[in-house]
Design a protein around this motif. Structure first.
Motif, PDB file in Angstrom:
ATOM      1  N   SER A 149       4.388  26.486 -14.701  1.00 25.29           N
ATOM      2  CA  SER A 149       2.945  26.739 -14.726  1.00 25.29           C
ATOM      3  C   SER A 149       2.628  28.178 -15.058  1.00 25.29           C
ATOM      4  CB  SER A 149       2.332  26.407 -13.373  1.00 25.29           C
ATOM      5  OG  SER A 149       2.875  27.236 -12.360  1.00 25.29           O
ATOM      6  N   LYS A 150       3.582  29.060 -14.868  1.00 26.25           N
ATOM      7  CA  LYS A 150       3.353  30.456 -15.240  1.00 26.25           C
ATOM      8  C   LYS A 150       4.699  31.164 -15.335  1.00 26.25           C
ATOM      9  CE  LYS A 150       2.938  34.155 -13.067  1.00 26.25           C
ATOM     10  NZ  LYS A 150       2.036  35.265 -13.051  1.00 26.25           N
ATOM     11  N   LYS A 161      -3.304  32.469 -12.865  1.00 27.75           N
ATOM     12  CA  LYS A 161      -3.762  31.188 -13.406  1.00 27.75           C
ATOM     13  C   LYS A 161      -5.243  31.206 -13.752  1.00 27.75           C
ATOM     14  CE  LYS A 161      -1.695  27.806 -13.692  1.00 27.75           C
ATOM     15  NZ  LYS A 161      -1.069  27.374 -14.981  1.00 27.75           N
TER      16      LYS A 161
END
Lengths: 247, 646
Positions: free
Chosen positions: B286-287, B248
């Protein structure tokens, strides 16, 4: 799913800190735990409340950054799983979830769920390496390593330095972390020349950094996301006794 | 106004000519040396502690330089190199299967679709063997055979077995080797480590890189740091797509700030899309998580022949109604085609409406045949940890139902332009690892990234940087120097601006939207119309960002939203340059497919006549079109040919 979160909020190292409750709604069971917190943070931001600070990076269980005590257990209820790999399907609608930082003398809180784990680096600095300056290496095949030793060394080397072991230990000991490195390097022929000084120096650094002693509680290995076994600590103790005898 | 202008060509003046196999040796000999007594008086800043930065900082410390190292993570050991799974190539030829330095060189130039420099790639292949020796000496626990010697495997479509590995955690083990060497130098007092620090600006004095502005992420304190040379090892920019396999925190800020100060940015549109990632499960994603490419050795890729079958459970789709499309289109390589081909084929079948799973963005990777053929224990022994990881994330058991996979952004071949010495166009600014435009050309082969990061950090930079430092020492600079004051004020101004907007949208909402634009128009397949549209969308969104972003809190302590806001602001500028670069490159090559440039049967059509060059972009000022500087690529040894996997 709808959940009640009770999250540790602490503005900074000097702040006393407290648990704060938040309701989160429409949580998908396919979300990771951190994605659930992302969702909370998005909402808090729009409501004008500072988002919850937490360490995270790779989100695939290997960098070791994420670090939360979830319902009293480091990294939460699922075995061999870091916080980032924990998914919400592990929880049920209506659950209340407590989220706290690692708590240990050697890991002071920086903010909310973020702690300072620099003490681990200090332990490695004291001897968690093999001195082999770039360019000095012999041909890789000049030293065969029995497969069993290589595999066992690898198992110990998988430690991600997340610090769950310290958070779970009633003494705040960093022994499992230290022992994993001692085991990894001590099993390899390349690690022999410094084996005695390594264990002595790393243990001294461990104690100096404020970690507690090991009393074989075994909580460390129970929460370790990489399954580092307690036998590594036995090996560390044997190495230490042998090295001390030579002094 | 046109989107870019063209400037003077650029040339790499550092690579020696003559026989390729002696170029590196001759360059090392011609490079000036720094007197050992003088090394102590020289300071080098290294930004980033991954394989490249960690190994460089450790090695420079061992050589006697004073090193100041910076990383945004809480420990240098967490840099994203740690997540690399597969392995590292080296031309050891331990298998006696015909491998050699020349073959690794040849494969890498060809794999990069003839958009890399021959001299650099040959050097990479040469030092690959030293890397394995170095790592073994440090105690990196590579996989071994029963006789105690190192095991290797063939990887990513190569026909020789040259990939060394440590189960699925090769990056972790290599990084820990470099990290431990780095910690040893920290203990020795040669390296000063600054974790949780982020570089936010480059300081240039008299045309030379002399320092950086950093923010202490814990206290918020902004300081100016000085050195005789600056090394950027800050990784790639895959997170411009928001969803990628990158960590991130990965960001472009260090290299982008240097670009704005004059360093050319080369081939920004060259990104690698990895075919085997776990698909997105929803908008909260988110990823993305990579599943090792090795799975394609035994798994079979398929989708239903008919779109109307996509909603059915896989088990209910009979064999005759399945399309094993890779085996069908590429009978020679089948499921083992290179990454770019496999990725685009997956996109194509999903675009036809035949994708499976949420949103129809997934294809099956099926192990049923492998389990039948080898037995479950054998499959478990080979892939057990990957299957567990898959089940943890998706809640599905791949022994029972086929895995679902989809391509995701994984690596960026573009980066700051460097010469053979790894020096950028700013004297004293060196760039190593994924952060430079590197040795991979338009497509990176599996197990090559770890090799390049460590080659740069352990063996190349420590030799070449001496040639520059030997021309010193340079005038002493401190925080009071006008250039330092100006750089510092730029940083403070930006932070104040981000905090003052107090808008109504979060940083992540902008980042997600930017990612959508990039994936849609500058991802696997690109068109002129799409890229033109993307540039407009990016500009509008960037303007909106600077009007409406909401960053709470202040700059006086840990503020993760503020960190992200600065990174996303830089991603906006990079995104525009990526689209301009992609737009100008009217050819399909390597990892990127330009729809207007394809063969009659729909394969990528390279255009060597017009595009056999490195596109190095010069920053021309805010709002000004960037300047294209071309570096011609010459192939003396490996002659360009069309890749074919049919």
């Amino acid at each position: 799913m709808n959940l009640t979160l009770r999250v540790w909020r602490q503005k900074g190292p000097q702040d006393k800190g407290r648990m704060v409750s938040y309701q989160v709604t429409d949580v998908s069971p396919d979300m990771s735990f951190l994605e659930m917190l992302d969702m909370l943070n998005e909402r808090l931001t729009l409501e004008g409340e500072e988002p919850v600070a937490f360490d995270h990076d790779c989100r695939e269980g290997i960098c070791g950054a994420c670090s939360m005590v979830i319902n009293g257990t480091a990294h939460g209820p699922q075995k061999l799983t870091t916080t980032c790999q924990l998914h919400m399907r592990t929880f049920s609608d209506g659950d209340t979830i407590d989220i706290e930082p690692w708590r240990a003398k050697a890991f002071p809180v920086i903010k909310d769920l973020v702690v300072n784990r620099g003490a681990f680096d200090k332990i490695i600095q004291a001897g968690g390496f093999i001195s082999a300056p770039t360019g000095s290496a012999p041909e890789a095949h000049s030293t065969p390593v029995p497969k069993a030793d290589a595999d066992e060394a690898f198992d110990a080397a998988t430690c991600i330095a997340c610090g769950a072991c310290v958070a779970a230990c009633p003494n705040g000991s960093g022994m499992l972390f230290t022992a994993a490195k001692i085991t990894h390097l001590g099993l390899l022929p390349q690690g022999q020349p410094e084996r005695d000084s390594r264990v002595v120096n790393m243990l001294a650094a461990h104690d100096e950094a404020g970690f507690g002693g090991c009393t074989n509680a075994g909580e460390c290995t129970a929460v370790c996301p990489k399954g580092i076994p307690l036998t590594t600590i036995g090996r560390l103790n044997r190495d230490f006794i042998k090295a001390s005898g030579k002094r | 106004m046109s989107l870019y202008t063209e400037g003077e060509p650029i040339r790499d003046t550092k690579a020696p000519d003559g026989p390729i196999e002696t170029r590196w040796e001759r360059r090392r000999f011609s490079a000036k040396l720094v007197n050992p007594a003088n090394k102590r008086k020289m300071t080098v800043i290294v930004v980033g502690t991954g394989l490249a930065g960690g190994s460089a900082a450790a090695t420079l410390g061992e050589l006697g330089y004073h090193v100041k190292s910076y990383c945004y993570q809480d420990s240098p050991r967490r840099a994203h190199s740690i997540a690399a799974q597969g392995g590292i190539n080296a031309a050891k030829n331990y298998r006696n299967d015909g491998d050699s330095v020349y073959r690794l060189f040849y494969d890498t130039v060809k794999g990069g679709d003839f958009r890399a420099r021959e001299s650099n790639v040959h050097r990479l292949a040469e030092v690959s063997v030293n890397i394995i020796d170095q790592a073994v000496a440090q105690g990196v626990p590579f996989a071994r055979e029963y006789g105690g010697l190192l095991d290797t495997r063939s990887f990513g479509g190569t026909q020789v077995s040259r990939t060394f590995y440590a189960r699925g955690q090769t990056g972790q083990q290599l990084l820990l080797g470099a990290y431990q060497a780095l910690e040893r130098q920290i203990a020795a007092g040669n390296v000063e480590m600054n974790a949780r620090h982020e570089m936010l600006e480059l300081i240039i004095v008299d045309g030379r890189a002399r320092g950086i502005v950093v923010r202490d992420l814990v206290t918020g304190e902004i300081t100016t740091e000085f050195a005789d040379a600056v090394v950027l090892a800050s990784g790639g920019y895959g997170n411009v797509f928001f969803l990628s396999t990158n960590a991130k925190g990965c960001n472009v800020t260090a290299t982008w700030r240097a670009h704005r100060k004059g360093a050319l940015f080369a081939n920004p549109c060259y990104t690698q899309i990895h075919p085997t990632c776990i698909p997105q499960s929803g908008d909260h994603q988110s990823k993305l998580t990579l599943m090792s490419e090795s799975l394609r050795n035994d798994g079979r890729v398929w989708v239903p022949k008919r779109a109307e079958d996509c909603g059915k459970p896989a088990a209910d789709i009979p064999e005759d109604d399945r399309d094993y499309y890779l085996e069908r289109i590429y009978p020679a390589f089948g499921n083992l085609v290179p990454r770019d081909i496999a990725s685009r084929a997956a996109k194509n079948v999903c675009d036809e409406g035949r994708g499976v799973g949420p949103g129809g963005l997934g294809v099956y990777l099926d192990f049923a045949d492998a389990i039948k053929r080898l037995g479950r224990p054998a499959v478990e022994a080979k892939y057990g940890n990957l299957f567990e990881m898959y089940e943890r994330i998706t809640g599905e058991d791949p022994y029972q139902v086929p895995m679902r996979i989809y391509p995701a952004v994984h690596y960026t071949m573009g980066g700051l332009w460097v010469d053979y010495d790894l020096q950028s166009t700013i004297p004293g600014l060196f760039v190593i690892g994924e952060a430079n435009f590197s040795d991979h050309g338009a497509n990176r082969l599996g197990a090559s990234a770890l090799m390049q990061g460590l080659a740069d950090g352990y063996f190349v930079l420590p030799n070449t940087i001496g040639d520059y430092l030997a021309t010193g020492s340079f005038e002493k600079v401190d925080a009071g120097h006008p250039a330092a004051i100006e750089a510092r004020q730029q940083v403070e101004g930006r932070i104040a601006k981000l905090l003052s907007i107090k808008g109504d949208r979060t940083v992540d909402s902008f980042h997600r939207e930017l990612g959508h634009i990039m994936w849609e128009y500058c991802g696997m397949e690109r068109t002129e119309a799409g890229l033109t549209k993307a540039i407009e969308l990016i500009r509008n969104l960037r303007d909106e960002f600077w009007q409406r972003v909401r960053v709470l809190g202040d700059g006086e302590g840990l503020n993760q939203a503020l960190e992200r806001a600065g990174r996303v602001a830089d991603f906006f500028e990079l995104a525009e340059l990526m689209c301009i670069d992609a737009l100008h490159r009217e050819e399909s090559c390597g990892g990127h497919f330009r729809a207007e440039s394809q063969t009659p049967d729909g394969e990528a059509q390279r255009d060597d006549e017009r595009f056999s060059y490195v596109a190095a972009w010069e920053y021309a000022g805010t709002g000004e079109p960037p300047v294209l500087r071309k570096e011609d690529l010459n192939f003396e040894y490996v002659h360009p040919s069309q890749r074919s996997y049919k």
